[in-house]
Design a protein around this motif. Structure first.
Motif, PDB file in Angstrom:
ATOM      1  N   UNK A  69      53.098 -16.832  85.955  1.00 42.58           N
ATOM      2  CA  UNK A  69      53.476 -18.235  85.809  1.00 42.58           C
ATOM      3  C   UNK A  69      54.827 -18.444  85.182  1.00 42.58           C
ATOM      4  N   UNK A  70      55.682 -17.416  85.239  1.00 41.80           N
ATOM      5  CA  UNK A  70      57.015 -17.533  84.672  1.00 41.80           C
ATOM      6  C   UNK A  70      58.055 -17.282  85.760  1.00 41.80           C
ATOM      7  N   UNK A  71      59.196 -17.951  85.634  1.00 42.76           N
ATOM      8  CA  UNK A  71      60.283 -17.702  86.577  1.00 42.76           C
ATOM      9  C   UNK A  71      60.914 -16.346  86.300  1.00 42.76           C
ATOM     10  N   UNK A  72      60.943 -15.953  85.027  1.00 43.16           N
ATOM     11  CA  UNK A  72      61.386 -14.614  84.662  1.00 43.16           C
ATOM     12  C   UNK A  72      60.216 -13.911  83.991  1.00 43.16           C
ATOM     13  N   UNK A  73      60.094 -12.617  84.211  1.00 41.69           N
ATOM     14  CA  UNK A  73      58.922 -11.901  83.733  1.00 41.69           C
ATOM     15  C   UNK A  73      58.956 -11.713  82.223  1.00 41.69           C
ATOM     16  N   UNK A  74      57.768 -11.624  81.651  1.00 40.23           N
ATOM     17  CA  UNK A  74      57.617 -11.276  80.246  1.00 40.23           C
ATOM     18  C   UNK A  74      56.520 -10.233  80.154  1.00 40.23           C
ATOM     19  N   UNK A  75      56.781  -9.168  79.408  1.00 38.41           N
ATOM     20  CA  UNK A  75      55.825  -8.078  79.310  1.00 38.41           C
ATOM     21  C   UNK A  75      54.650  -8.457  78.420  1.00 38.41           C
ATOM     22  N   UNK A  76      53.455  -8.056  78.844  1.00 31.21           N
ATOM     23  CA  UNK A  76      52.295  -8.142  77.954  1.00 31.21           C
ATOM     24  C   UNK A  76      52.381  -6.986  76.957  1.00 31.21           C
ATOM     25  N   UNK A  77      51.455  -6.941  76.023  1.00 32.88           N
ATOM     26  CA  UNK A  77      51.448  -5.831  75.068  1.00 32.88           C
ATOM     27  C   UNK A  77      51.303  -4.499  75.795  1.00 32.88           C
ATOM     28  N   UNK A  78      50.407  -4.469  76.778  1.00 32.69           N
ATOM     29  CA  UNK A  78      50.241  -3.249  77.574  1.00 32.69           C
ATOM     30  C   UNK A  78      51.508  -2.952  78.368  1.00 32.69           C
TER      31      UNK A  78
END
Length: 322
Positions: free
Chosen positions: A51-60
């Motif tokens: 749901x983001x235009x740019x990616x964001x890493x999860x903790x994993x």
């Protein structure tokens, strides 16, 4: 874990989106998406927030990113040991040159390196300070050289020479005939200055605010080469560190006039690598020669000395980024 999937995931994290990664790697976006989906399935948990235009890493995702980056560093270290055994007959040294510096400033060092190791390719990237930091942190370059590089916990400054900003002009320019100039003196002259988002211009802006004097930029450019050419033509004086035009100063084509209103210790030329990275043998040798050059800059021409280390034919490829 598929090495291809890890490679696509890493590229997506580095470049900010699957589309950007696909363009960089010259593959279809669907291929990148499919490989990352397979990697997430193998891990049993999401690696990227949706749901983001740019990616964001999860903790994993951050754990996978760190693991792959460390794995690449280990591979590079292994390759470096093999490279040393081959006697420096091949290899590549990636170097970024940032704001306030030029390839010409270190051309002598590069020539020396290539004469000793003609089989090693030098890939030079001319970039902004922000891009320089990113490339160092993301291991896209082995070494970086630039002025006013901000402190970063992932970046190690190998050596740093104080290089006060000077006014660069032709010998027949009115500024060149003075022993030193103030901002007030410069306000009457045509100037070529760096853009407002650069570190050098921000330093000048702070000095302007302190002294309530405003410089007039008739030309603005982020290209040190363009600033040098304008100064040589006499169309405008430029404000740069001495190291940016050292060869022209030594030849007498340009004159560097001290700028009084900017603190001398506030401007440095820094040679940096990523903290904790084991450089390939070729890059280590190039780094040693560059450290000597920066040290000479700090010692030459009555300038202040070198700061101690702190944390924060031959083939030549040059890449310029606006």
């Amino acid at each position: 874990m598929s090495d291809v999937a890890m490679k696509y995931f890493y590229a997506t994290a580095i470049h900010g989106s699957m589309r950007a990664a696909s363009q960089k790697m010259n593959v279809a976006v669907s291929s990148v998406s499919r490989q990352i989906a397979q990697l997430e399935a193998a891990m049993g948990m999401p690696l990227l927030e949706t749901g983001r235009r740019s990616v964001k890493l999860t903790t994993a995702g951050q754990m996978v990113f760190d693991y792959y980056q460390a794995q690449m560093a280990d591979r590079e270290a292994f390759a470096a040991r093999l490279e040393a055994l081959r006697g420096m007959r091949m290899g590549t040294v990636e170097m970024a040159v940032g704001e306030g510096c030029t390839v010409q400033a270190v051309q002598g060092v590069l020539d020396t390196f290539q004469s000793r190791y003609p089989g090693v390719e030098l890939a030079l990237h001319s970039v902004s300070t922000a891009e320089l930091l990113r490339m160092v942190v993301d291991d896209e370059v082995h070494i970086a050289l630039g002025a006013l590089i901000p402190c970063d916990p992932k970046v190690r400054v190998r050596t740093s020479a104080r290089q006060p900003l000077v006014v660069v002009s032709r010998p027949d320019h009115p500024v060149a005939k003075r022993g030193a100039v103030t901002l007030q003196d410069l306000s009457a002259h045509d100037l070529c200055l760096s853009p407002r988002d650069t570190r050098i211009r921000q330093l000048l802006s702070a000095a302007e605010m302190r002294h309530q004097v405003w410089l007039r930029a008739t030309i603005t450019t982020n290209s040190v080469h363009t600033m040098r050419e304008l100064a040589l033509s006499g169309r405008a004086a430029a404000i740069l560190p001495r190291a940016a035009v050292l060869a022209d100063l030594e030849d007498g084509c340009l004159v560097a006039t001290p700028l009084c209103d900017v603190e001398a210790d506030s401007t440095t030329v820094d040679l940096v690598t990523r903290l904790g990275r084991q450089l390939p043998h070729a890059a280590t040798l190039a780094l040693s020669l560059l450290e000597q050059q920066v040290h000479r800059w700090g010692q030459g021409g009555g300038q202040a000395g070198v700061r101690p280390e702190r944390r924060v034919g031959p083939s030549l490829v040059v890449e310029a980024v606006a």
